[in-house]
Design a protein around this motif. Structure first.
Motif: not given
Length: 305
Positions: A82-85, A147-151
């Protein structure tokens, strides 16, 4: 799950529940007692349906996860999904999303597939300079996504990271399998032969009893099990004929694949182990017994020496 704690409701309770729902207030004051009973029963059945859905969902979750630590891992994977970009869309899909409404308005009588085909043709005809804008937008979105995935990955627990990795592996394997099957379909690979039961099902599926396809298959399976050998024989003979058809078509298809340089699609030519007959088994057993006897004689001779 709180709503499933008291799933049983009387018609009166159903009427009260219907009156509590904004959309049902007009129906909560019927002109007769019979109508009131009908409204109450309908509302009660609605509550029962929602309760059953909640219970069914919980049961499916437990079956999927296996309970215990597996359930915790499943829940963790669900939260991560659910939270994954979300991955950014391609340049073509961005173009399709932008122009779908306009193409639909211009072609109101066309089907969805026809509209998509028109958009695909428009994308192919689009100049490279105009396509570049969509490509640049995709690159920008892709950089933000990375960038969102790395975070996102940085805040995962080891269990969640392992679940995410396994999910990606399964997704890629499924994609590869789909591509391989699609390629074989395009190359015209013959369909595998059907079994006697498959032929029986195809001939009797429409007339079989059952609301759902699963119920129909279960009913046909039970009927197949009750058939005598004589009754099964016509279907088994058709299955044998279909095997001959498959082998002939496969030989022709594999010859064509060799001409195209696709030997990787040819079946393995390794000889299959032959089934042992009673005579062969007897000879094998005799040879083994003789070998054991010779070994015993040799050991006795060595001990005497």
């Amino acid at each position: 799950m709180a709503a499933a704690a008291n799933p049983v409701a009387s018609p009166r309770d159903g009427l009260r529940a219907a009156a509590a729902v904004p959309g049902c207030r007009a129906a909560a004051a019927p002109s007769s007692r019979a109508q009131a009973r009908q409204v109450g029963m309908a509302a009660a059945l609605g509550w029962l349906g929602r309760a059953a859905a909640l219970v069914g969902g919980a049961q499916r979750l437990l079956r999927c996860c296996g309970g215990g630590s597996a359930a915790a891992a499943c829940l963790a994977r669900g939260i991560s999904s659910v939270e994954r970009p979300k991955r950014p869309i391609s340049a073509y899909f961005r173009f399709l999303k932008e122009h779908h409404a306009a193409f639909r308005q211009k072609n109101p009588e066309a089907s969805s597939m026809e509209v998509i085909k028109k958009i695909a043709d428009a994308w192919k005809a689009l100049p490279v300079s105009q396509k570049q804008a969509y490509e640049e937008a995709r690159k920008t979105d892709w950089q933000k996504y990375q960038e969102q995935m790395a975070s996102y990955k940085a805040q995962l627990t080891p269990a969640q990271a392992a679940a995410l990795k396994e999910e990606r592996r399964k997704r890629l394997a499924k994609r590869r399998s789909f591509k391989a099957k699609r390629e074989l379909t395009v190359l015209g690979k013959p369909k595998r032969p059907r079994s006697g039961f498959n032929i029986f099902v195809s001939e009797n599926f429409k007339e079989s009893e059952g609301v759902s396809p699963v119920a129909k298959l279960k009913q046909l399976f039970d009927a197949w099990q009750k058939l005598s050998s004589t009754q099964k024989q016509p279907y088994l003979q058709l299955a044998e004929d279909d095997k001959v058809r498959y082998e002939n078509e496969m030989r022709s298809w594999e010859a064509k694949m060799v001409e195209l340089g696709r030997e990787d699609l040819i079946r393995s030519k390794k000889p299959r182990p032959k089934k042992k007959t009673a005579e062969t088994e007897e000879k094998t057993a005799t040879a083994k017994a003789s070998s054991h006897e010779n070994k015993a004689k040799l050991q006795l001779k060595r001990s005497e020496e």
